[in-house]
Design an enzyme around this catalytic site. Structure first.
Site, PDB file in Angstrom:
ATOM      1  CG  LEU A  25       2.240  27.982  29.318  1.00 10.59           C
ATOM      2  CD1 LEU A  25       1.699  27.866  30.677  1.00 10.59           C
ATOM      3  CD2 LEU A  25       1.254  28.315  28.401  1.00 10.59           C
ATOM      4  N   GLY A  79       4.471  28.930  34.021  1.00 12.34           N
ATOM      5  CA  GLY A  79       5.999  28.967  33.545  1.00 12.34           C
ATOM      6  C   GLY A  79       6.483  27.800  33.350  1.00 12.34           C
ATOM      7  CD  GLN A  80       3.097  24.720  32.937  1.00 13.80           C
ATOM      8  OE1 GLN A  80       2.942  25.904  32.925  1.00 13.80           O
ATOM      9  NE2 GLN A  80       2.035  24.211  33.729  1.00 13.80           N
ATOM     10  CB  THR A  81       9.640  24.612  28.656  1.00 14.33           C
ATOM     11  OG1 THR A  81      10.059  23.979  29.659  1.00 14.33           O
ATOM     12  CG2 THR A  81      10.430  25.003  27.536  1.00 14.33           C
TER      13      THR A  81
END
Ligand code: G3D
Length: 182
Positions: free
Chosen positions: A74, A70-72
């Site tokens: 990704l 869920g990182q920016t």
């Protein structure tokens, strides 16, 4: 070894999977939820770059549960996983009120995507084990995300804790019930 390649292949592909994507901002608790739900009963894992894919049988349904980072950086890759998805589990960190607007923006992208137009939506308001003073209730999360504005979408919100297991199987039961009525 015990598990041969052919038996693993057989177990992976002889039954049709119901594809479920576990989405949410980084740190929401996606991986912990995936681990908690499938603990001890994973049929097979299919490692893929940037995601965890577990095949899990629950109440007669073979779920293919895919937890995507869920990182920016990704989040822009989420779309490539959308085709063929039956349900989305959107995990929200109920203690992260400061990023609720970002979670809402991701939800908007999800509900507007054509590939997900018939996907069930289960929102898990996670981390409900934290003190009431430091987290939002499921009702507050629902309000912040604007869930009641969603038209023509089968959705449910459930308070949960990936640490204690609270609410997780109620969420899975909702999915199973919806799948049975389709
Ligand atoms: P992600 O996969 O969405 O990025 P993780 O999130 O599953 O890695 O969880 C991020 C952090 O939140 C972890 O803490 C994890 O233990 C914690 N967490 C997940 N679910 C819950 C919950 O229900 N309650 C509480 N209190 N914490 C939770 P660390 O410290 O390992 O980063």
């Amino acid at each position: 070894m015990g598990v041969t390649f052919s038996s693993l292949w057989g177990r992976l592909f002889t039954r049709k999977e119901t594809k479920v994507l576990i989405l949410g901002l980084d740190n929401a608790g996606k991986s912990t939820i995936l681990y908690r739900i499938t603990m001890g009963s994973v049929v097979a894992s299919a490692p893929t770059v940037g995601s965890n894919h577990e095949i899990y049988d629950y109440k007669g349904v073979r779920f293919g549960l895919i937890d995507i980072g869920g990182q920016t950086a990704l989040r822009s890759s989420w779309k490539q996983y959308f085709a063929g998805t039956t349900a989305i589990i959107l995990v929200i960190d109920s203690a992260d009120s400061g990023r609720m607007h970002l979670a809402k923006a991701e939800l908007q992208k999800i509900v507007q995507d054509e590939d997900l137009s018939s996907a069930l939506l289960l929102v898990l308001a996670n981390k409900q084990d934290l003190p009431a003073s430091s987290r939002m209730t499921p009702a507050q999360v629902s309000e912040a995300l604007g869930l009641t504005d969603l038209r023509e979408r089968e959705w449910q919100i459930m308070g949960c804790s990936a640490l204690t297991g609270l609410g997780l199987f109620e969420g899975m039961d909702w999915l199973v019930g919806k799948l049975e009525s389709r």
